[in-house]
Design a protein around this motif. Sequence first.
Motif, PDB file in Angstrom:
ATOM      1  N   CYS A   6      64.901  38.265  70.409  1.00 57.97           N
ATOM      2  CA  CYS A   6      64.032  38.953  69.455  1.00 57.97           C
ATOM      3  C   CYS A   6      62.610  38.449  69.704  1.00 57.97           C
ATOM      4  CB  CYS A   6      64.496  38.655  68.037  1.00 57.97           C
ATOM      5  SG  CYS A   6      63.703  39.689  66.806  1.00 57.97           S
ATOM      6  N   HIS A  17      60.302  39.702  59.218  1.00 62.80           N
ATOM      7  CA  HIS A  17      60.889  39.152  60.447  1.00 62.80           C
ATOM      8  C   HIS A  17      62.205  38.448  60.124  1.00 62.80           C
ATOM      9  CE1 HIS A  17      56.509  38.813  61.951  1.00 62.80           C
ATOM     10  NE2 HIS A  17      57.074  39.806  62.634  1.00 62.80           N
ATOM     11  N   PHE A  21      66.001  38.833  61.674  1.00 59.12           N
ATOM     12  CA  PHE A  21      66.720  37.727  62.314  1.00 59.12           C
ATOM     13  C   PHE A  21      68.076  37.501  61.646  1.00 59.12           C
ATOM     14  CE2 PHE A  21      62.318  35.516  62.848  1.00 59.12           C
ATOM     15  CZ  PHE A  21      61.938  36.448  63.797  1.00 59.12           C
ATOM     16  N   SER A  25      71.655  38.158  63.343  1.00 61.98           N
ATOM     17  CA  SER A  25      72.518  36.992  63.560  1.00 61.98           C
ATOM     18  C   SER A  25      73.966  37.267  63.175  1.00 61.98           C
ATOM     19  CB  SER A  25      71.994  35.771  62.803  1.00 61.98           C
ATOM     20  OG  SER A  25      72.266  35.875  61.418  1.00 61.98           O
ATOM     21  N   ILE A  31      70.953  34.409  68.574  1.00 61.40           N
ATOM     22  CA  ILE A  31      69.666  35.112  68.551  1.00 61.40           C
ATOM     23  C   ILE A  31      68.610  34.130  69.030  1.00 61.40           C
ATOM     24  CG2 ILE A  31      67.901  36.242  67.124  1.00 61.40           C
ATOM     25  CD1 ILE A  31      70.462  37.846  67.259  1.00 61.40           C
ATOM     26  N   VAL A  33      64.823  33.771  69.060  1.00 62.70           N
ATOM     27  CA  VAL A  33      63.547  34.270  68.562  1.00 62.70           C
ATOM     28  C   VAL A  33      62.489  33.691  69.487  1.00 62.70           C
ATOM     29  CG1 VAL A  33      61.940  34.305  66.633  1.00 62.70           C
ATOM     30  CG2 VAL A  33      64.411  34.428  66.199  1.00 62.70           C
ATOM     31  N   THR A  58      63.663  29.563  60.022  1.00 59.55           N
ATOM     32  CA  THR A  58      64.989  30.029  60.428  1.00 59.55           C
ATOM     33  C   THR A  58      66.049  28.938  60.378  1.00 59.55           C
ATOM     34  OG1 THR A  58      64.539  29.595  62.772  1.00 59.55           O
ATOM     35  CG2 THR A  58      64.050  31.827  61.943  1.00 59.55           C
ATOM     36  N   VAL A  64      70.441  30.906  65.284  1.00 57.78           N
ATOM     37  CA  VAL A  64      69.100  31.262  65.758  1.00 57.78           C
ATOM     38  C   VAL A  64      68.505  30.073  66.496  1.00 57.78           C
ATOM     39  CG1 VAL A  64      66.720  31.732  65.048  1.00 57.78           C
ATOM     40  CG2 VAL A  64      68.589  33.043  64.052  1.00 57.78           C
ATOM     41  N   VAL A  66      64.827  29.055  68.529  1.00 61.21           N
ATOM     42  CA  VAL A  66      63.425  29.463  68.671  1.00 61.21           C
ATOM     43  C   VAL A  66      62.901  28.949  70.000  1.00 61.21           C
ATOM     44  CG1 VAL A  66      61.108  29.347  67.687  1.00 61.21           C
ATOM     45  CG2 VAL A  66      63.103  29.457  66.166  1.00 61.21           C
TER      46      VAL A  66
END
Length: 160
Positions: A6, A17, A21, A25, A31, A33, A58, A64, A66
């Motif tokens: 994403c 956002h 997410f 998920s 995911i 990000v 997050t 998730v 990042v």
Amino acid sequence: MRIAVCPGSFDPVTNGHLDIFARASSIFDKIIVAVFHNPNKKPLYTMEERVEMLRMATAHIPNVQVDCFSGLLYEYVRRQDSTIIVRGLRALSDFEYEFQRALLIKKIDPQMETVFMMTTADYSFVSSTGVKELAKFGGDISGLVPAAVAAKIIERLNQD
């Protein structure tokens, strides 16, 4: 494992956002990000600051991760062992822009798939640009961004 990326500038991350997410998920195993360095934009926050804010925002979503990148999106997605891009949409104007981008990526890499997710109506009007503008003029941004992000926005704008 189904991994989806994403991407975005997330300057700053908004509750819209986060809605995308969280919902993505539940569809994908992981995911990513990914904060994208867009040379056409002048962000309020550095890439590192945006990554930090995203990690805070997050933390409650266990699958998730990042990250950040510059360069071509489809190459980044491939490096993550994925062929799936998730893009959030707020309005028809978002769709037109994102649809053209998705078609270009599909032309370059036919294995690449873009999944469009509509944000919930509660966040359909929220944009990072709008949040920054509202905050700059003293407007209330609570409910539009996570509380920790709101504090960082106000702090940054008070430095200028």
